[in-house]
Every structure is written in structure tokens, then in C-alpha cells.
Motif scaffolding. Structure first.
Motif, PDB file in Angstrom:
ATOM      1  N   LEU A  14      77.566  75.585  29.681  1.00  0.00           N
ATOM      2  CA  LEU A  14      76.888  76.013  30.911  1.00  0.00           C
ATOM      3  C   LEU A  14      76.786  74.883  31.928  1.00  0.00           C
ATOM      4  O   LEU A  14      76.652  75.140  33.142  1.00  0.00           O
ATOM      5  CB  LEU A  14      75.482  76.536  30.572  1.00  0.00           C
ATOM      6  N   ALA A  15      76.833  73.632  31.477  1.00  0.00           N
ATOM      7  CA  ALA A  15      76.738  72.483  32.386  1.00  0.00           C
ATOM      8  C   ALA A  15      78.084  72.097  32.975  1.00  0.00           C
ATOM      9  O   ALA A  15      78.163  71.128  33.740  1.00  0.00           O
ATOM     10  CB  ALA A  15      76.135  71.288  31.639  1.00  0.00           C
ATOM     11  N   THR A  16      79.143  72.835  32.656  1.00  0.00           N
ATOM     12  CA  THR A  16      80.491  72.447  33.082  1.00  0.00           C
ATOM     13  C   THR A  16      80.720  72.713  34.565  1.00  0.00           C
ATOM     14  O   THR A  16      81.261  71.864  35.289  1.00  0.00           O
ATOM     15  CB  THR A  16      81.535  73.204  32.245  1.00  0.00           C
ATOM     16  N   GLU A  17      80.308  73.896  35.056  1.00  0.00           N
ATOM     17  CA  GLU A  17      80.590  74.298  36.436  1.00  0.00           C
ATOM     18  C   GLU A  17      79.645  73.587  37.395  1.00  0.00           C
ATOM     19  O   GLU A  17      78.413  73.580  37.190  1.00  0.00           O
ATOM     20  CB  GLU A  17      80.440  75.815  36.595  1.00  0.00           C
ATOM     21  N   GLN A  18      80.209  72.999  38.428  1.00  0.00           N
ATOM     22  CA  GLN A  18      79.418  72.240  39.397  1.00  0.00           C
ATOM     23  C   GLN A  18      78.357  73.103  40.059  1.00  0.00           C
ATOM     24  O   GLN A  18      77.224  72.663  40.280  1.00  0.00           O
ATOM     25  CB  GLN A  18      80.351  71.634  40.473  1.00  0.00           C
ATOM     26  N   GLU A  19      78.695  74.336  40.363  1.00  0.00           N
ATOM     27  CA  GLU A  19      77.778  75.205  41.099  1.00  0.00           C
ATOM     28  C   GLU A  19      76.551  75.598  40.275  1.00  0.00           C
ATOM     29  O   GLU A  19      75.541  76.036  40.833  1.00  0.00           O
ATOM     30  CB  GLU A  19      78.514  76.469  41.552  1.00  0.00           C
ATOM     31  N   HIS A  20      76.630  75.434  38.946  1.00  0.00           N
ATOM     32  CA  HIS A  20      75.514  75.844  38.098  1.00  0.00           C
ATOM     33  C   HIS A  20      74.733  74.664  37.518  1.00  0.00           C
ATOM     34  O   HIS A  20      73.727  74.887  36.828  1.00  0.00           O
ATOM     35  CB  HIS A  20      76.034  76.697  36.933  1.00  0.00           C
ATOM     36  N   LYS A  21      75.169  73.448  37.782  1.00  0.00           N
ATOM     37  CA  LYS A  21      74.509  72.297  37.164  1.00  0.00           C
ATOM     38  C   LYS A  21      73.049  72.188  37.568  1.00  0.00           C
ATOM     39  O   LYS A  21      72.171  71.908  36.734  1.00  0.00           O
ATOM     40  CB  LYS A  21      75.263  71.009  37.525  1.00  0.00           C
ATOM     41  N   ALA A  22      72.771  72.378  38.854  1.00  0.00           N
ATOM     42  CA  ALA A  22      71.383  72.270  39.325  1.00  0.00           C
ATOM     43  C   ALA A  22      70.501  73.312  38.646  1.00  0.00           C
ATOM     44  O   ALA A  22      69.370  73.013  38.229  1.00  0.00           O
ATOM     45  CB  ALA A  22      71.336  72.438  40.843  1.00  0.00           C
ATOM     46  N   ALA A  23      71.014  74.531  38.524  1.00  0.00           N
ATOM     47  CA  ALA A  23      70.232  75.593  37.881  1.00  0.00           C
ATOM     48  C   ALA A  23      69.968  75.276  36.418  1.00  0.00           C
ATOM     49  O   ALA A  23      68.870  75.504  35.894  1.00  0.00           O
ATOM     50  CB  ALA A  23      70.968  76.926  38.008  1.00  0.00           C
ATOM     51  N   VAL A  24      70.958  74.710  35.739  1.00  0.00           N
ATOM     52  CA  VAL A  24      70.797  74.350  34.324  1.00  0.00           C
ATOM     53  C   VAL A  24      69.748  73.257  34.177  1.00  0.00           C
ATOM     54  O   VAL A  24      68.891  73.314  33.278  1.00  0.00           O
ATOM     55  CB  VAL A  24      72.152  73.917  33.724  1.00  0.00           C
ATOM     56  N   LYS A  25      69.796  72.242  35.069  1.00  0.00           N
ATOM     57  CA  LYS A  25      68.825  71.153  35.000  1.00  0.00           C
ATOM     58  C   LYS A  25      67.413  71.662  35.307  1.00  0.00           C
ATOM     59  O   LYS A  25      66.443  71.298  34.620  1.00  0.00           O
ATOM     60  CB  LYS A  25      69.212  70.048  35.988  1.00  0.00           C
ATOM     61  N   ASP A  26      67.296  72.517  36.333  1.00  0.00           N
ATOM     62  CA  ASP A  26      65.975  73.010  36.723  1.00  0.00           C
ATOM     63  C   ASP A  26      65.316  73.829  35.620  1.00  0.00           C
ATOM     64  O   ASP A  26      64.086  73.974  35.598  1.00  0.00           O
ATOM     65  CB  ASP A  26      66.087  73.861  37.988  1.00  0.00           C
ATOM     66  N   ARG A  27      66.112  74.378  34.731  1.00  0.00           N
ATOM     67  CA  ARG A  27      65.565  75.244  33.673  1.00  0.00           C
ATOM     68  C   ARG A  27      65.254  74.474  32.389  1.00  0.00           C
ATOM     69  O   ARG A  27      65.062  75.075  31.336  1.00  0.00           O
ATOM     70  CB  ARG A  27      66.532  76.392  33.398  1.00  0.00           C
ATOM     71  N   GLY A  28      65.218  73.142  32.479  1.00  0.00           N
ATOM     72  CA  GLY A  28      64.763  72.342  31.352  1.00  0.00           C
ATOM     73  C   GLY A  28      65.827  71.924  30.373  1.00  0.00           C
ATOM     74  O   GLY A  28      65.507  71.469  29.263  1.00  0.00           O
ATOM     75  N   ALA A  29      67.103  72.030  30.733  1.00  0.00           N
ATOM     76  CA  ALA A  29      68.170  71.692  29.799  1.00  0.00           C
ATOM     77  C   ALA A  29      68.187  70.208  29.459  1.00  0.00           C
ATOM     78  O   ALA A  29      68.538  69.824  28.332  1.00  0.00           O
ATOM     79  CB  ALA A  29      69.519  72.125  30.370  1.00  0.00           C
ATOM     80  N   VAL A  30      67.808  69.375  30.402  1.00  0.00           N
ATOM     81  CA  VAL A  30      67.899  67.923  30.179  1.00  0.00           C
ATOM     82  C   VAL A  30      67.003  67.502  29.024  1.00  0.00           C
ATOM     83  O   VAL A  30      67.429  66.782  28.102  1.00  0.00           O
ATOM     84  CB  VAL A  30      67.539  67.164  31.468  1.00  0.00           C
ATOM     85  N   ASP A  31      65.750  67.945  29.051  1.00  0.00           N
ATOM     86  CA  ASP A  31      64.823  67.554  27.980  1.00  0.00           C
ATOM     87  C   ASP A  31      65.286  68.095  26.634  1.00  0.00           C
ATOM     88  O   ASP A  31      65.171  67.415  25.596  1.00  0.00           O
ATOM     89  CB  ASP A  31      63.429  68.078  28.294  1.00  0.00           C
ATOM     90  N   ALA A  32      65.786  69.324  26.623  1.00  0.00           N
ATOM     91  CA  ALA A  32      66.259  69.897  25.364  1.00  0.00           C
ATOM     92  C   ALA A  32      67.443  69.111  24.827  1.00  0.00           C
ATOM     93  O   ALA A  32      67.540  68.846  23.613  1.00  0.00           O
ATOM     94  CB  ALA A  32      66.641  71.363  25.570  1.00  0.00           C
ATOM     95  N   LEU A  33      68.373  68.721  25.714  1.00  0.00           N
ATOM     96  CA  LEU A  33      69.540  67.955  25.278  1.00  0.00           C
ATOM     97  C   LEU A  33      69.132  66.566  24.791  1.00  0.00           C
ATOM     98  O   LEU A  33      69.698  66.040  23.822  1.00  0.00           O
ATOM     99  CB  LEU A  33      70.552  67.849  26.425  1.00  0.00           C
ATOM    100  N   LYS A  34      68.152  65.974  25.451  1.00  0.00           N
ATOM    101  CA  LYS A  34      67.654  64.677  24.975  1.00  0.00           C
ATOM    102  C   LYS A  34      67.064  64.808  23.584  1.00  0.00           C
ATOM    103  O   LYS A  34      67.214  63.906  22.739  1.00  0.00           O
ATOM    104  CB  LYS A  34      66.602  64.144  25.943  1.00  0.00           C
ATOM    105  N   PHE A  35      66.392  65.928  23.337  1.00  0.00           N
ATOM    106  CA  PHE A  35      65.849  66.166  22.000  1.00  0.00           C
ATOM    107  C   PHE A  35      66.971  66.266  20.985  1.00  0.00           C
ATOM    108  O   PHE A  35      66.893  65.712  19.883  1.00  0.00           O
ATOM    109  CB  PHE A  35      65.010  67.451  22.024  1.00  0.00           C
ATOM    110  N   LEU A  36      68.060  66.967  21.341  1.00  0.00           N
ATOM    111  CA  LEU A  36      69.182  67.137  20.424  1.00  0.00           C
ATOM    112  C   LEU A  36      69.936  65.829  20.190  1.00  0.00           C
ATOM    113  O   LEU A  36      70.540  65.631  19.132  1.00  0.00           O
ATOM    114  CB  LEU A  36      70.139  68.213  20.957  1.00  0.00           C
TER     115      LEU A  36
END
Length: 556
Positions: free
Chosen positions: A326-348
Motif C-alpha cells: 500500500l505504501a508503493t504508490e506515490q499518490e497514496h503514501k500520505a493517506a497510508v502515513k496519516d492512518r498510522g502505518a508508520v507506528d505500526a511498521l516501527k513496531f514490526l
């Protein structure tokens, strides 16, 4: 029904399909009580049967039919262990196949279950089963619509046989359409489970996915997710995961409404269900066309929740793969980050499994997340706190708006309820008035009928009175007529006496003739009078009859 995945080694996590098997008949209890009648079977063979979960076969040892008992003991004697797996020779399966020729239902059901369990434990037995029993015989048992137990056993056997890639084409060509129709029509969840396992196994082979999805097959699998039955849901999720591994089917699953129920099961407490839903989501994200609808449906948020909650490495790996895609497409990166993906990925990133770490690090890199200074961290923390405050304020506004909407809806409901009650009262009043009017009409009609009846009786009495008067008048006339006739008779007799006296006195011939003429004339007058009187009587009677007829018609 116990369902197990084909064993997956840690190095096989990247395998995006999964097959399912049934290893034991539902409702298995303690098998030791079945051993006491197996007097001709060795302890080793009994232990093989117990290890393989062949409770159906052990139960036949106690069968009332001696031939069935003999065949069961023969099959048990054909068990052995090969490379750590329990196996049965062709003679054992032939003994089971012979039981299918008996009319005894228990023997047939237990024989088919024994073959199904063996097929689930050891794929090496599959061709032996087909050779001993024949595919047509197995399919006919699956078509036993009036015998659900036998149909369930046969469907489970076919599902386990589908684990063999070289048998799948035969099943697809001569059986798949019927089994899909069976799963669609039957109300038996146990049969639906077996058929769904079959569909999952066939879908693991890409060339059979079109046949599985044809004729409503995909929608059928998605519909199984609504049953809430854990085993059926697990089979359906793995079937969808296997189908989603084919690039041409990923968008179709979402178009057919499969995304939302798959997302719901990410929060399941059942680990197998979690695995199936996570694998399905990971495979669906491999199509960039799916990213927008999946993000809008809340996929990122649910994956983030699952990443923090699950301890299963395979589920963690699927979550990392999905977020990475889901983080691959440039147009969706902001939406993925805003929905908390960064913290979850840091946990993983902090988990022990290297494959999970690699996927999470790659996903973070796509989102532009690298080592940061303390100032950046403080800024990020401030932004998070600001975002949290904004979130809380937004939630407060939404809660207030929701409460206002609820109050407004309650007020509308109250007004609507009062309107319905008022209309009901008006209808009740209208019904009461209509009932009152009906009673008045009936009362008036009753009085009118009573008046008409009284008038009819009055007319009848009047007619009777006139009739009696006329009858009395008739009798009076008849009496007067009788008196007149009596007088005339007396006069005639007097005349006769006069004639006789005249004759005796020597009345002349001329005087005698004159007297006779006078007498004759008197006689003619008398007869004319009688005729006139009779005519008058008839006329009066006719008038009376006509008058009575008119009065009767007037009464009617």
C-alpha cells in the motif's frame, strides 16, 4: 471438523497460497473403548489407527454384520507406517470399497470417512483410493442428497483428494459444478465446509481458479463469510487468499463485495481465521488498482491494530507485506502515513523474525521514514499531540453532532408516533360514526318493515271484512231470491188451484185458453226474471273476484 494447513516452514512464508485438509471425523472421542472387539488385529495396527484418527474404521470392528467386521479388521491389518506417516495398502482400501456395496448405511458412511481421513493424512494414498474405489463411485456418494451423513463423508473425501495436483483436473471436469451447486443449495454447514476446503485447494493451483470462480463460485465463497461459522469462514478466507494470488481476480473480489467481510475477520480471536484474512488482504494489495478502495475501506487502520496485537509471525509477515504494498504508490503514501502505518511498521521492525523486519523496513523507506534527530522527534511528538488534540476535538464535534442528530431523529420519531396515534384515533372515530350510522339505518329499516307489515295486516283485515260483508250480502240476496221463488211457487200453485176450480165450475173453452195463455206468460216472465237474476249474480261474483285480486296485488 479439524482443519489444518499444509505444514509451512519458516522459509516458505513468501508462499501466497494455502491448502486445507481434514484429519479427523467430527465428534471424535476416546478410541480406546473400540479396541476390545478387535481381537484379530495386532496392537501395532491399532496404534496406527489411533494415530491416524481412524475412529470410523475402529467402530466397524464392533459392527453387527460379521462380513463388515471382517472387512474392517482386514483394512486395519493393511495399515503401516512409511516415512513417519500412516499408510494403508490397496487391499485395505479394496476392503473399504467392498463395504460401499452393502445396504447398511453405517458401514458405507464409516468406510467413506476412513478413506477421507487417510486421504487427509497421506497424499500417497490418493491414487490408491481412486484405483480401489473409482472416482464415479465416490462422486455418486456425494450425490446422495437424501443421506446427509454419507454426502458429508464423500464431500470431505473429495476435498482431501484435491490436495493432489494431478487429481484436480479430474475433479474440476467431473464434479466441481455439482459440488458448487450442492454447497449453494444445502443447509448443512458441514457439507459447505468440505466443499469450501475443496475450492480453496483447487484455487491454490492458478489454472483452476477460473473454474472455481465460474458460475457464481466467487460470490458463493464470499457468501460463506456471512455464516460466522469459524471452520467455514476459515476455509472461505483461505480460498479467497488463493484466488487473490491470481492477478486477474484481485479487483473482482473487491467488486463482488469481498473486502469488507475479510477486513472484519482481521480482528478474530481465531488464529487460523486471522491467518486467512491477513493472507487474503496481503494478496489483494498486490494490485495497485485495489489500493484506493482498500485504503478508503479502513484497511490500513485494521492492519495497524492487528500488527500491535498479534504474536503470530506469519500474520505479522502478511501485515508487513500488505502495508509495504500500500505504501508503493506515490499518490497514496500520505493517506497510508496519516492512518498510522508508520507506528505500526516501527513496531514490526522490532520483532525477531527477519522476513517481517525486512518488509517493514522496506515499507518505511517507501514512506520516507529514516533516522531522525531529537529535534525532529520532538517536532513529530508535537505534531502527534496536535493531531491527537484535533482528533479529540473532531470526535467531540462528531459526538455532539451525532447526539443532535439523535435528538432530532427522536423528535421526528415522536412527532411521527403522535401523528400515527392521531390518525388512528381519527380512523377509530370514523369507524365509530360509521357503525352508529349503520345501526340507525338498520333501526329505520326495521321500523319501516314493521310499518309495512302493519299496513299489510290492516289491508288484509280490511279485505277480510269486505269479503265477509259481501258474503253476508250474497246470503241476503240468496234468501230474498229463495223467498221470491217461494212466493212465485205459491202463486203458481194458487193459479193452478184457480184453474182447477174454473175447470170444475164449467169454465168455457175460451176462458180456459185465456187462463192458460196468462199462465204461460207468467211462466215466461218468471224464467226471464230467474235468468236476469242469475246473470246479475255472476256479474257480482266476477266483480268481487276482480276486486280481491286487485287488493292482493296492492298488498304485495
Amino acid at each position: 471438523m479439524a482443519q489444518l494447513h499444509r505444514p509451512t516452514k519458516k522459509s516458505d512464508k513468501r508462499n501466497m497460497t494455502m491448502k486445507l485438509k481434514t484429519l479427523r471425523r467430527p465428534g471424535v472421542g476416546d478410541l480406546s473403548c473400540m479396541f476390545q472387539n478387535a481381537t484379530t488385529v495386532s496392537e501395532a495396527h491399532l496404534s496406527y489407527a489411533e494415530e491416524a484418527g481412524l475412529d470410523s474404521l475402529l467402530g466397524l470392528v464392533d459392527h453387527e454384520h460379521p462380513r463388515v467386521r471382517g472387512l474392517a479388521e482386514q483394512a486395519l491389518g493393511c495399515l503401516d507406517r512409511d516415512d513417519g506417516e500412516v499408510n494403508m495398502s490397496e487391499e485395505g482400501f479394496q476392503a473399504l470399497a467392498e463395504m460401499l456395496g452393502y445396504k447398511n448405511l453405517r458401514a458405507q458412511v464409516d468406510a467413506v470417512w476412513s478413506m477421507a481421513v487417510m486421504a487427509g493424512h497421506n497424499e500417497a494414498t490418493h491414487h490408491t483410493i481412486i484405483d480401489a474405489v473409482s472416482w464415479s463411485t465416490i462422486l455418486r456418494r456425494a450425490q446422495s442428497n437424501t443421506i446427509p451423513d454419507l454426502q458429508h463423508a464423500a464431500a470431505t473425501l473429495i476435498a482431501n483428494l484435491s490436495l493432489s495436483d494431478d487429481l484436480q483436473e479430474m475433479i474440476v471436469e467431473d464434479g466441481l459444478d455439482f459440488l458448487k451447486e450442492l454447497a449453494r443449495d444445502t443447509s448443512e454447514l458441514r457439507i459447505k465446509r468440505a466443499v469450501c476446503n475443496l475450492l480453496a485447494n483447487l484455487a491454490a493451483n492458478e489454472e483452476h481458479v477460473p473454474a472455481v470462480c465460474a458460475d457464481g463460485g466467487l460470490k458463493l465463497i464470499i457468501s460463506f463469510l456471512d455464516t460466522k461459522d469459524p471452520e467455514l469462514v476459515n476455509a472461505a478466507l483461505h480460498a479467497l487468499a488463493n484466488i487473490a494470488n491470481v492477478s486477474g481476480m484481485r479487483e473482482q473480489i473487491i467488486r463482488d463485495g469481498g473486502l469488507e467481510p475479510i477486513l472484519e475477520y482481521l480482528t478474530s480471536a481465531n488464529v487460523m481465521v486471522q491467518k486467512g484474512s491477513a493472507m487474503a488482504i496481503a494478496n489483494l494489495t498486490q494490485s495497485s488498482a485495489n489500493h484506493k478502495p482498500m485504503i478508503e475501506a479502513g484497511t490500513v487502520e485494521r492492519l495497524c491494530q492487528l500488527a500491535r496485537r498479534t504474536k503470530n509471525e506469519e500474520v505479522q509477515y502478511r501485515v508487513a507485506c500488505a502495508l509495504n504494498a500500500l505504501a508503493t504508490e506515490q499518490e497514496h503514501k500520505a493517506a497510508v502515513k496519516d492512518r498510522g502505518a508508520v507506528d505500526a511498521l516501527k513496531f514490526l521492525v522490532r520483532v525477531r523474525d527477519e522476513d517481517v523486519k525486512a518488509e517493514a523496513i522496506e515499507a518505511l523507506a517507501k514512506l520516507g521514514i529514516h533516522a531522525r534527530s531529537k529535534k525532529d522527534k520532538e517536532k513529530e511528538k508535537a505534531e502527534r499531540e496536535k493531531a491527537e488534540r484535533e482528533r479529540l476535538e473532531r470526535e467531540q464535534r462528531e459526538r455532539e453532532e451525532r447526539e443532535a442528530a439523535e435528538r432530532e431523529a427522536a423528535e421526528r420519531a415522536r412527532l411521527e408516533r403522535e401523528k400515527r396515534e392521531r390518525e388512528e384515533r381519527e380512523r377509530e372515530e370514523a369507524r365509530r360514526q360509521e357503525e352508529e350510522a349503520r345501526r340507525k339505518r338498520e333501526e329505520e329499516e326495521r321500523r319501516r318493515r314493521e310499518q309495512e307489515e302493519a299496513e299489510r295486516r290492516r289491508k288484509q283485515e280490511e279485505a277480510e271484512r269486505r269479503r265477509k260483508q259481501e258474503e253476508e250480502e250474497r246470503r241476503r240476496r240468496e234468501k230474498e231470491e229463495a223467498d221470491r221463488l217461494a212466493r212465485e211457487q205459491a202463486e203458481r200453485e194458487a193459479l193452478e188451484r184457480e184453474r182447477a176450480a174454473a175447470a170444475n165450475a164449467g169454465m168455457s173453452e175460451k176462458e180456459r185458453l185465456k187462463a192458460e195463455r196468462k199462465a204461460a206468460m207468467e211462466e215466461r216472465k218468471r224464467k226471464m226474471y230467474e235468468r236476469n237474476l242469475e246473470a246479475e249474480k255472476k256479474m257480482l261474483d266476477r266483480e268481487r273476484i276482480e276486486r280481491e285480486a286487485r287488493e292482493q296485488r296492492g298488498l304485495k
